[in-house]
Design an enzyme around this catalytic site. Structure first.
Site, PDB file in Angstrom:
ATOM      1  N   PRO A  10       0.797  -1.229   0.000  1.00 23.89           N
ATOM      2  CA  PRO A  10       0.000   0.000   0.000  1.00 23.89           C
ATOM      3  C   PRO A  10       0.830   1.280   0.000  1.00 23.89           C
ATOM      4  O   PRO A  10       1.890   1.351   0.623  1.00 23.89           O
ATOM      5  CB  PRO A  10      -0.814  -0.100   1.299  1.00 23.89           C
ATOM      6  N   ASN A  11       0.299   2.249  -0.727  1.00 19.16           N
ATOM      7  CA  ASN A  11       0.841   3.614  -0.823  1.00 19.16           C
ATOM      8  C   ASN A  11       2.128   3.723  -1.628  1.00 19.16           C
ATOM      9  O   ASN A  11       2.620   4.824  -1.860  1.00 19.16           O
ATOM     10  CB  ASN A  11       1.037   4.233   0.581  1.00 19.16           C
ATOM     11  N   ARG A  18       5.065  11.152  -2.506  1.00 18.27           N
ATOM     12  CA  ARG A  18       4.868  10.839  -1.088  1.00 18.27           C
ATOM     13  C   ARG A  18       6.167  11.026  -0.291  1.00 18.27           C
ATOM     14  O   ARG A  18       7.156  10.333  -0.535  1.00 18.27           O
ATOM     15  CB  ARG A  18       4.454   9.363  -1.025  1.00 18.27           C
ATOM     16  N   TYR A  23      11.297   8.799   1.105  1.00 21.94           N
ATOM     17  CA  TYR A  23      11.232   7.728   0.102  1.00 21.94           C
ATOM     18  C   TYR A  23      11.881   8.084  -1.231  1.00 21.94           C
ATOM     19  O   TYR A  23      11.920   7.251  -2.134  1.00 21.94           O
ATOM     20  CB  TYR A  23       9.758   7.325  -0.115  1.00 21.94           C
ATOM     21  N   ASN A  74       7.588  -5.656  -0.646  1.00 21.38           N
ATOM     22  CA  ASN A  74       7.616  -4.486   0.234  1.00 21.38           C
ATOM     23  C   ASN A  74       6.179  -4.347   0.732  1.00 21.38           C
ATOM     24  O   ASN A  74       5.316  -3.817   0.019  1.00 21.38           O
ATOM     25  CB  ASN A  74       8.055  -3.226  -0.507  1.00 21.38           C
ATOM     26  N   ALA A  77       2.950  -0.434   5.023  1.00 13.97           N
ATOM     27  CA  ALA A  77       2.537  -0.393   6.436  1.00 13.97           C
ATOM     28  C   ALA A  77       2.064  -1.754   6.948  1.00 13.97           C
ATOM     29  O   ALA A  77       2.097  -2.013   8.164  1.00 13.97           O
ATOM     30  CB  ALA A  77       1.447   0.654   6.627  1.00 13.97           C
ATOM     31  N   GLU A  98      11.984  -9.645   2.220  1.00  9.95           N
ATOM     32  CA  GLU A  98      11.260  -8.412   2.551  1.00  9.95           C
ATOM     33  C   GLU A  98      12.151  -7.210   2.254  1.00  9.95           C
ATOM     34  O   GLU A  98      13.339  -7.221   2.592  1.00  9.95           O
ATOM     35  CB  GLU A  98      10.881  -8.414   4.036  1.00  9.95           C
ATOM     36  N   HIS A 100      12.482  -2.783   2.092  1.00  8.91           N
ATOM     37  CA  HIS A 100      11.993  -1.439   2.408  1.00  8.91           C
ATOM     38  C   HIS A 100      12.915  -0.404   1.799  1.00  8.91           C
ATOM     39  O   HIS A 100      14.143  -0.579   1.812  1.00  8.91           O
ATOM     40  CB  HIS A 100      11.920  -1.224   3.926  1.00  8.91           C
ATOM     41  N   ARG A 107      13.471   4.516  12.330  1.00  7.72           N
ATOM     42  CA  ARG A 107      12.298   5.391  12.274  1.00  7.72           C
ATOM     43  C   ARG A 107      11.438   5.241  13.544  1.00  7.72           C
ATOM     44  O   ARG A 107      11.920   4.804  14.568  1.00  7.72           O
ATOM     45  CB  ARG A 107      11.526   5.112  10.978  1.00  7.72           C
TER      46      ARG A 107
HETATM   47  C1  DQA Z   1       8.094   1.203   3.783  1.00 10.84           C
HETATM   48  C2  DQA Z   1       8.189   1.460   5.299  1.00 10.84           C
HETATM   49  C3  DQA Z   1       6.810   1.353   5.955  1.00 10.84           C
HETATM   50  O1  DQA Z   1       6.910   1.633   7.342  1.00 10.84           O
HETATM   51  C4  DQA Z   1       5.847   2.325   5.346  1.00 10.84           C
HETATM   52  O2  DQA Z   1       4.558   2.155   5.891  1.00 10.84           O
HETATM   53  C5  DQA Z   1       5.808   2.239   3.846  1.00 10.84           C
HETATM   54  C6  DQA Z   1       7.077   2.116   3.123  1.00 10.84           C
HETATM   55  C7  DQA Z   1       9.451   1.422   3.081  1.00 10.84           C
HETATM   56  O3  DQA Z   1       9.603   0.929   1.966  1.00 10.84           O
HETATM   57  O4  DQA Z   1      10.337   2.084   3.618  1.00 10.84           O
HETATM   58  O5  DQA Z   1       4.760   2.349   3.222  1.00 10.84           O
HETATM   59  O6  DQA Z   1       7.711  -0.148   3.578  1.00 10.84           O
END
Ligand code: DQA
Length: 146
Positions: A10-11, A18, A23, A74, A77, A98, A100, A107
């Site tokens: 998501p996102n 964003r 990011y 990835n 959240a 996994e 990120h 963080r």
């Molecule tokens: C993320 C880190 C997560 O905490 C966050 O909610 C994201 C992006 C990252 O790629 O750094 O959406 O997965």
């Protein structure tokens, strides 16, 4: 040649707009382009998807069984609380990495825990888009091992 499924959660479709200080400025399309170029160099066939929906991510993980030699995810959240995605990862034989963009360990406290990483082969975090490139390199090692 082997097959890898990359799942952006998501996102991540909002990348570029964003929180660029966290990011980066690259859009998801331009990150995907870099990943695809690197996959060609490594002779990996890659499918890439993005979803904001937990159920779509779970369906994709379940369907990946026997179709892909490795998964890269990835979970956005969902990383921090989706036991359902964790269970999906542990229900398939396909090894999972996994990823990120940000270093979640540096963080907010709620981001420092991943409920999914313990059922993955490993986690790569903090290298921006290059985290995905490192994960692709790591699949070479994983697939050789399995
Ligand atoms: C993320 C880190 C997560 O905490 C966050 O909610 C994201 C992006 C990252 O790629 O750094 O959406 O997965």
């Amino acid at each position: 040649m082997y097959r890898v499924l990359l799942i952006h959660g998501p996102n991540l479709n909002m990348l570029g707009m964003r929180e660029p200080d966290i990011y980066g400025n690259l859009t998801l399309d331009s990150i995907n382009e870099r990943i695809r170029m690197h996959a060609i160099e490594l002779d990996i066939e890659i499918d890439i998807m993005q979803s904001n929906s937990e159920s779509a991510i779970i369906d994709a993980i379940q369907q990946s069984n026997n179709k892909y030699q490795a998964l890269i995810i990835n979970p956005g959240a969902y990383t921090h609380y989706s036991i359902a995605i964790r269970d999906a990862v542990s229900s398939v034989k396909t090894p999972c990495i996994e990823v990120h963009l940000s270093n979640i360990h540096s963080r907010e406290e709620f981001r420092q825990k991943s409920v999914i990483a313990p059922v993955c082969q490993g986690q790569i975090a903090g290298f921006g888009f290059y985290s995905y490139i490192l994960a692709l390199n790591a699949t070479k090692h994983l697939v050789k091992e399995s």
